[in-house]
Design a protein around this motif. Structure first.
Motif, short mmCIF file in Angstrom:
data_model
loop_
_atom_site.label_atom_id
_atom_site.label_comp_id
_atom_site.label_asym_id
_atom_site.label_seq_id
_atom_site.Cartn_x
_atom_site.Cartn_y
_atom_site.Cartn_z
N LEU A 176 0.83 -1.20 0.00
CA LEU A 176 0.00 0.00 0.00
C LEU A 176 0.86 1.25 0.00
O LEU A 176 2.02 1.24 0.43
N ASP A 177 0.28 2.34 -0.45
CA ASP A 177 0.98 3.62 -0.49
C ASP A 177 1.18 4.14 0.93
O ASP A 177 0.21 4.36 1.66
N GLN A 180 -0.69 7.42 2.58
CA GLN A 180 -1.99 7.39 3.24
C GLN A 180 -1.85 7.17 4.74
O GLN A 180 -2.52 7.82 5.54
N GLN A 197 -9.98 1.52 8.78
CA GLN A 197 -10.56 2.46 7.83
C GLN A 197 -9.69 2.72 6.60
O GLN A 197 -10.21 3.19 5.58
N ILE A 198 -8.42 2.42 6.67
CA ILE A 198 -7.53 2.70 5.54
C ILE A 198 -6.95 1.42 4.95
O ILE A 198 -7.02 1.20 3.73
N ILE A 199 -6.40 0.55 5.80
CA ILE A 199 -5.68 -0.61 5.30
C ILE A 199 -6.64 -1.73 4.89
O ILE A 199 -6.58 -2.23 3.75
N PRO A 201 -9.90 -1.99 4.07
CA PRO A 201 -10.73 -1.87 2.86
C PRO A 201 -9.94 -2.08 1.57
O PRO A 201 -10.52 -2.51 0.56
N GLN A 202 -8.65 -1.81 1.57
CA GLN A 202 -7.85 -1.94 0.35
C GLN A 202 -7.28 -3.34 0.15
O GLN A 202 -6.86 -3.67 -0.97
N ILE A 203 -7.25 -4.15 1.20
CA ILE A 203 -6.67 -5.49 1.06
C ILE A 203 -7.73 -6.58 1.15
O ILE A 203 -7.38 -7.77 1.25
N THR A 206 -7.22 -9.46 -1.35
CA THR A 206 -6.13 -10.36 -0.96
C THR A 206 -6.52 -11.21 0.24
O THR A 206 -6.21 -12.40 0.30
N GLU A 278 -6.87 -8.77 -11.24
CA GLU A 278 -5.52 -8.27 -11.00
C GLU A 278 -4.68 -8.26 -12.27
O GLU A 278 -3.94 -7.32 -12.54
#
Length: 282
Positions: A176-177, A180, A197-199, A201-203, A206, A278
């Motif tokens: 992840l970036d 953020q 709230q950030i990590i 939801p993006q993974i 995976t 992906e």
């Protein structure tokens, strides 16, 4: 001559994948098709559902037991994997995280049959765990309890798959970036808030892939229910082995395999769809 051969291969690119396709066909598609065919046919080749009916009649409790054990294991596995991956990603104590990163990888290289034997000697009533408690004075020999059975199966599954799932999840978190996370920290966001709230939801894709692969692995393991289980109910893999070894009944064994295929079919669809997404994004 070599240029002509290379030119012919380029004109017919299917030849390039022929060896791999042949291996998949021989070692995967043929056994899969044969087992499915055997599950719904009699010896004379006529179609029947009697094998499936017999499988549900004899082993419906074991099918339900298998589903419950796998679901409980996956929930615990997801919680532990996310926790360890989050500690490695967000903890400021780098020495601690390096030690944790080394420890959680250990089960990755241990086969399931070795894991089952280890857990059998560790979780038994007179096993290593209870002997350690007795030696330390925390328990008396009469107070010890065996964890062989459904609880031991869950512990073994979670311990064995923890390294694999954590490796995937921590890798996704590391990819992840960082900007953020740094921005959230500058706004005094807590680590829990950053995680949820950030990590996370993006993974989620995976995480889903890790859990799908873990479920399929648990559904296919034979050594753990045989060595850790203590009778009935047991998992479907043990029932399949019993039907073949005791009765030579490949039809009912393959019918149980068909039930496993159906359970895993939706999960396989999710996994393949995620892989295609992906690859399309790349």
């Amino acid at each position: 001559m070599r240029q002509t051969t290379s030119h012919n291969l380029l004109k017919n690119p299917l030849w390039l994948i022929a060896p791999a396709a042949l291996m998949v066909g021989i070692f995967f598609l043929y056994p899969l098709g044969f087992s499915l065919y055997s599950a719904i046919t009699l010896d004379d080749g006529s179609i029947t559902l009697s094998h499936l009916s017999k499988a549900f009649e004899l082993y419906s409790n074991d099918i339900l037991f298998t589903i419950i054990i796998v679901l409980i294991s996956v929930v615990i596995l997801a919680v532990l994997s996310i926790t360890i991956a989050a500690l490695i990603t967000l903890s400021p104590f780098r020495t601690l995280t390096k030690t944790l990163a080394f420890l959680y990888r250990l089960p990755l290289f241990i086969p399931f049959i070795v894991t089952a034997q280890m857990m059998r000697t560790f979780l038994a009533k007179n096993g290593l765990m209870n002997n350690a408690f007795v030696a330390s004075g925390l328990l008396t020999p009469m107070d010890t309890v065996s964890f062989l059975g459904w609880s031991g199966i869950i512990i073994t599954f979670v311990w064995k798959q923890l390294a694999f799932s954590t490796l995937l999840i921590s890798g996704a978190m590391a990819a992840l970036d960082d900007s953020q996370i740094r921005a959230a920290r500058n706004l005094d966001a807590s680590r829990l808030r950053i995680l949820f709230q950030i990590i996370l939801p993006q993974i989620i894709p995976t995480l889903g892939v890790a859990m799908v692969l873990s479920i399929v692995t648990m559904m296919s393991v034979l050594s753990v229910p045989l060595m850790i289980g203590t009778g009935s109910p047991t998992m479907m893999t043990a029932d399949m082995a019993f039907r073949i070894n005791s009765y030579g009944d490949y039809h009912v064994a393959n019918a149980l395999g068909l039930v496993s295929y159906c359970i895993c079919a939706g999960l396989a669809w999710f996994y393949l769809r995620q892989n295609l997404k992906e690859k399309g994004a790349n």
